[in-house]
Scaffold this active site. Structure first.
Site, mmCIF file in Angstrom:
data_model
loop_
_atom_site.group_PDB
_atom_site.id
_atom_site.type_symbol
_atom_site.label_atom_id
_atom_site.label_comp_id
_atom_site.label_asym_id
_atom_site.label_seq_id
_atom_site.Cartn_x
_atom_site.Cartn_y
_atom_site.Cartn_z
ATOM 1 N N ASP A 3 -3.850 -2.422 -1.580
ATOM 2 C CA ASP A 3 -3.997 -2.685 -0.175
ATOM 3 C C ASP A 3 -4.619 -3.956 0.099
ATOM 4 O OD1 ASP A 3 -5.362 -2.709 2.415
ATOM 5 O OD2 ASP A 3 -6.095 -0.635 2.321
ATOM 6 N N LYS A 46 0.868 -1.016 -0.120
ATOM 7 C CA LYS A 46 0.129 0.090 0.074
ATOM 8 C C LYS A 46 0.994 1.316 -0.070
ATOM 9 C CE LYS A 46 -3.712 1.932 2.880
ATOM 10 N NZ LYS A 46 -4.521 1.727 4.382
ATOM 11 N N GLU A 104 5.429 -11.064 19.929
ATOM 12 C CA GLU A 104 4.628 -10.183 20.996
ATOM 13 C C GLU A 104 3.299 -10.772 21.154
ATOM 14 O OE1 GLU A 104 4.865 -5.863 20.400
ATOM 15 O OE2 GLU A 104 6.994 -6.205 19.437
ATOM 16 N N GLY A 110 1.462 -0.228 29.140
ATOM 17 C CA GLY A 110 1.005 -1.855 29.117
ATOM 18 C C GLY A 110 2.575 -2.267 28.564
ATOM 19 N N HIS A 111 3.640 -1.659 28.872
ATOM 20 C CA HIS A 111 4.936 -2.012 28.369
ATOM 21 C C HIS A 111 5.259 -3.637 28.625
ATOM 22 C CE1 HIS A 111 9.298 -0.363 27.263
ATOM 23 N NE2 HIS A 111 8.834 -1.636 26.643
ATOM 24 N N LYS A 150 -1.911 -8.800 15.543
ATOM 25 C CA LYS A 150 -1.170 -9.939 14.830
ATOM 26 C C LYS A 150 -1.343 -11.485 15.498
ATOM 27 C CE LYS A 150 2.117 -9.547 12.626
ATOM 28 N NZ LYS A 150 2.099 -9.507 11.189
ATOM 29 N N TYR A 189 12.627 4.370 27.434
ATOM 30 C CA TYR A 189 11.451 4.376 28.288
ATOM 31 C C TYR A 189 11.748 3.778 29.937
ATOM 32 C CZ TYR A 189 8.971 4.873 23.952
ATOM 33 O OH TYR A 189 8.318 5.548 22.713
ATOM 34 N N THR A 198 4.888 -12.461 15.069
ATOM 35 C CA THR A 198 5.898 -11.999 16.122
ATOM 36 C C THR A 198 5.723 -12.426 17.216
ATOM 37 O OG1 THR A 198 6.002 -9.809 17.414
ATOM 38 C CG2 THR A 198 3.991 -10.004 16.417
HETATM 39 P P1 NAD Z 1 7.184 -2.015 8.377
HETATM 40 O O1 NAD Z 1 6.334 -1.138 8.962
HETATM 41 O O2 NAD Z 1 8.631 -1.670 7.963
HETATM 42 O O3 NAD Z 1 6.463 -2.385 6.893
HETATM 43 C C1 NAD Z 1 5.331 -2.910 6.590
HETATM 44 C C2 NAD Z 1 4.828 -2.644 5.080
HETATM 45 O O4 NAD Z 1 3.345 -3.185 4.885
HETATM 46 C C3 NAD Z 1 4.907 -1.348 4.751
HETATM 47 O O5 NAD Z 1 5.670 -1.361 3.461
HETATM 48 C C4 NAD Z 1 3.538 -0.832 4.539
HETATM 49 O O6 NAD Z 1 3.424 0.078 3.354
HETATM 50 C C5 NAD Z 1 2.800 -2.255 4.182
HETATM 51 N N1 NAD Z 1 1.296 -2.237 4.599
HETATM 52 C C6 NAD Z 1 0.784 -1.643 5.632
HETATM 53 N N2 NAD Z 1 -0.382 -1.725 5.492
HETATM 54 C C7 NAD Z 1 -0.793 -2.373 4.339
HETATM 55 C C8 NAD Z 1 -1.944 -2.698 3.805
HETATM 56 N N3 NAD Z 1 -3.082 -2.590 4.379
HETATM 57 N N4 NAD Z 1 -1.979 -3.248 2.456
HETATM 58 C C9 NAD Z 1 -0.646 -3.459 1.816
HETATM 59 N N5 NAD Z 1 0.586 -3.203 2.618
HETATM 60 C C10 NAD Z 1 0.477 -2.535 3.732
HETATM 61 O O7 NAD Z 1 7.154 -3.494 8.908
HETATM 62 P P2 NAD Z 1 8.179 -4.509 9.153
HETATM 63 O O8 NAD Z 1 9.235 -4.109 10.606
HETATM 64 O O9 NAD Z 1 9.045 -4.890 7.923
HETATM 65 O O10 NAD Z 1 7.548 -5.671 9.473
HETATM 66 C C11 NAD Z 1 7.019 -6.572 8.447
HETATM 67 C C12 NAD Z 1 6.056 -7.893 9.271
HETATM 68 O O11 NAD Z 1 7.110 -8.408 9.983
HETATM 69 C C13 NAD Z 1 5.040 -7.319 10.126
HETATM 70 O O12 NAD Z 1 3.804 -8.276 9.752
HETATM 71 C C14 NAD Z 1 5.557 -7.307 11.680
HETATM 72 O O13 NAD Z 1 4.423 -7.533 12.374
HETATM 73 C C15 NAD Z 1 6.434 -8.415 11.425
HETATM 74 N N6 NAD Z 1 7.428 -8.614 12.266
HETATM 75 C C16 NAD Z 1 8.010 -7.506 12.537
HETATM 76 C C17 NAD Z 1 9.241 -7.376 13.524
HETATM 77 C C18 NAD Z 1 10.171 -6.284 13.762
HETATM 78 O O14 NAD Z 1 10.886 -6.234 14.602
HETATM 79 N N7 NAD Z 1 10.093 -5.198 13.015
HETATM 80 C C19 NAD Z 1 9.360 -8.564 14.267
HETATM 81 C C20 NAD Z 1 8.674 -9.723 14.025
HETATM 82 C C21 NAD Z 1 7.537 -9.707 13.316
HETATM 83 P P1 TYD Z 2 10.379 -0.813 19.459
HETATM 84 O O1 TYD Z 2 11.270 -0.828 18.678
HETATM 85 O O2 TYD Z 2 9.177 -0.159 19.593
HETATM 86 O O3 TYD Z 2 9.861 -2.690 19.392
HETATM 87 P P2 TYD Z 2 8.685 -3.445 20.203
HETATM 88 O O4 TYD Z 2 8.072 -2.625 21.175
HETATM 89 O O5 TYD Z 2 8.008 -4.013 19.327
HETATM 90 O O6 TYD Z 2 9.730 -4.431 20.970
HETATM 91 O O7 TYD Z 2 10.899 -0.848 21.091
HETATM 92 C C1 TYD Z 2 11.868 -2.019 21.592
HETATM 93 C C2 TYD Z 2 12.225 -1.914 22.757
HETATM 94 O O8 TYD Z 2 12.700 -0.315 23.001
HETATM 95 C C3 TYD Z 2 10.984 -1.644 23.595
HETATM 96 O O9 TYD Z 2 11.244 -2.234 25.198
HETATM 97 C C4 TYD Z 2 10.485 -0.268 23.937
HETATM 98 C C5 TYD Z 2 11.777 0.552 23.986
HETATM 99 N N1 TYD Z 2 11.824 1.814 23.337
HETATM 100 C C6 TYD Z 2 12.359 2.937 24.209
HETATM 101 O O10 TYD Z 2 12.776 2.747 25.194
HETATM 102 N N2 TYD Z 2 12.484 4.185 23.659
HETATM 103 C C7 TYD Z 2 11.795 4.454 22.461
HETATM 104 O O11 TYD Z 2 11.737 5.753 21.977
HETATM 105 C C8 TYD Z 2 11.309 3.368 21.607
HETATM 106 C C9 TYD Z 2 10.685 3.591 20.347
HETATM 107 C C10 TYD Z 2 11.351 2.174 22.244
#
Ligand code: NAD
Ligand code: TYD
Length: 340
Positions: free
Chosen positions: A60, A35, A127, A275-276, A154, A207, A125
């Site tokens: 989308d 998207k 989470e 809710g961290h 998720k 945080y 994830t």
């Molecule tokens: P990101 O936010 O960098 O990218 C998300 C992508 O999805 C973007 O390109 C966005 O344009 C697209 N998108 C969002 N809504 C959409 C929609 N309705 N239709 C089509 N495209 C859409 O995310 P990321 O960090 O690359 O995460 C990718 C996946 O991995 C997610 O499902 C996330 O839950 C999962 N994940 C991420 C992490 C992490 O640490 N980043 C860890 C575990 C799992």
């Molecule tokens: P984040 O990268 O948002 O990933 P997630 O919450 O999905 O694990 O945050 C990673 C950790 O860092 C999480 O414990 C929250 C903390 N954090 C900070 O301390 N300061 C910040 O500005 C952000 C964005 C996250």
């Protein structure tokens, strides 16, 4: 498997996955369906933009007609779904898009996969398991106990995927990854936010007490594991993907600052996230049994990521100077006042 639709492929992990797949396999065509929300970025895919095996469609995942047209146009046989809203803090401010994409969007893709008899893989994830007390690591059969709107969206996706396996026999797999870091991560997530702030000698908003634990894993390791599950995973199963070692945020920050040669006093303890979840921890025996091991420790992943941001200002400076500023003010403006 020949024509693979990668939804969310213009985001951080999705783009790294697309680059990995095109690099490793000659005979797959990859169609990125994205998207292009604030987090989607075609700069992430510049290296493959002229590759004849790659195509991009802006769409989308909630738009069933567009999904259908794309599957037909490219004769797609596989969906790997990365598309999601992904930032916990934004989900606290406004959960709407998280539910739309994570729940309804996943349902649209599953329906399309069912109609066309496609292989389906869902990116999930750690989470979804919620906060994990010390002394325990989550296994794939644990009950899902999400605590943020992001995590709940998720977990809902995972439950739908499972239902399509059981009810319709759709060939599905799920991977549940820990915190990814590496090239092309939007600088709202903690590691790229802190790396880019540190480069500019701006404060790092940590945080609460900063003693929360995460498994920071290098994104390419995660992509290799997804590739393995796509090819060798048992249908209907979920696989945890992490490092097997957790790290406190305070330690992550120290490594970042040392790598970037920046002073400790950039760290500012600010009001904690609501809710961290204090700790996530994954048992990764199941993915290891398939033949995968992480190639980077968390410390190596943090160092390598910091260096990438130092060397790739062309990528992140334009992001941080745009709409990001408004988000940053909204998310952090009041937090500086509540500094501990
Ligand atoms: P990101 O936010 O960098 O990218 C998300 C992508 O999805 C973007 O390109 C966005 O344009 C697209 N998108 C969002 N809504 C959409 C929609 N309705 N239709 C089509 N495209 C859409 O995310 P990321 O960090 O690359 O995460 C990718 C996946 O991995 C997610 O499902 C996330 O839950 C999962 N994940 C991420 C992490 C992490 O640490 N980043 C860890 C575990 C799992
Ligand atoms: P984040 O990268 O948002 O990933 P997630 O919450 O999905 O694990 O945050 C990673 C950790 O860092 C999480 O414990 C929250 C903390 N954090 C900070 O301390 N300061 C910040 O500005 C952000 C964005 C996250």
């Amino acid at each position: 498997m020949k024509n693979i639709i990668v939804t969310g492929g213009a985001g951080f992990i999705g783009a790294n996955f697309v680059l990995h797949m095109l690099n490793k396999y000659d005979d797959y065509n990859i169609i990125v369906y994205d998207k292009l929300t604030y987090a989607g970025n075609l700069d992430n895919l510049l290296d493959v933009k002229d590759d004849p095996r790659y195509a991009f469609v802006q769409g989308d995942i909630c738009d069933a007609e567009m999904v259908e047209a794309t599957i037909q146009k490219y004769d797609a046989d596989t969906i790997v779904n990365f598309a999601a809203e992904t930032h916990v803090d934004r989900s606290i401010m406004n959960p709407d898009a998280f539910i739309q994409t994570g729940v309804y969007g996943t349902y649209v893709l599953l329906e399309a996969a069912k109609k066309h008899g496609m292989r389906y893989h869902q990116i999930s994830t750690d989470e979804v398991y919620g906060h994990i007390p010390e002394g325990y690591s989550s296994v794939e059969t644990d009950k899902l106990d999400p605590r943020s709107p992001y995590a709940a969206s998720k977990a809902s996706g995972d439950l739908l995927v499972n239902a399509y396996f059981i009810t319709y026999g759709l060939p599905v797999t799920i991977t549940r990854g820990s915190n990814n870091i590496g090239p092309f991560q939007y600088p709202e997530k903690v590691v790229p936010l802190f790396a880019t702030n540190a480069i500019d000698e701006e404060p790092l908003p940590l945080y609460g007490d900063g003693r929360q634990m995460r498994e920071y894993q290098y994104v390419i390791d995660h992509c290799e594991a997804i590739d393995l599950v796509l090819h060798k995973g048992v249908l209907g199963e979920a696989y945890n993907i992490g490092t097997g070692e957790e790290m406190e945020n305070v330690e992550m920050v120290e490594i970042l600052l040392k790598t970037l040669n920046r002073p400790h006093d950039l760290i500012k303890h600010v009001k904690d996230r609501e809710g961290h979840d204090r700790r996530y921890s994954l048992n990764i025996d199941k993915i290891k049994a398939l033949g995968w091991v992480p190639r980077h420790t968390s410390a190596e992943a943090v160092e390598k990521t910091a260096v990438w941001y130092r060397e790739n200002e062309w990528w992140w400076r334009k992001i941080k100077s745009g709409a990001f500023k408004e988000y940053y003010e909204k998310q952090y403006g009041h937090r500086w006042q509540t500094e501990k």
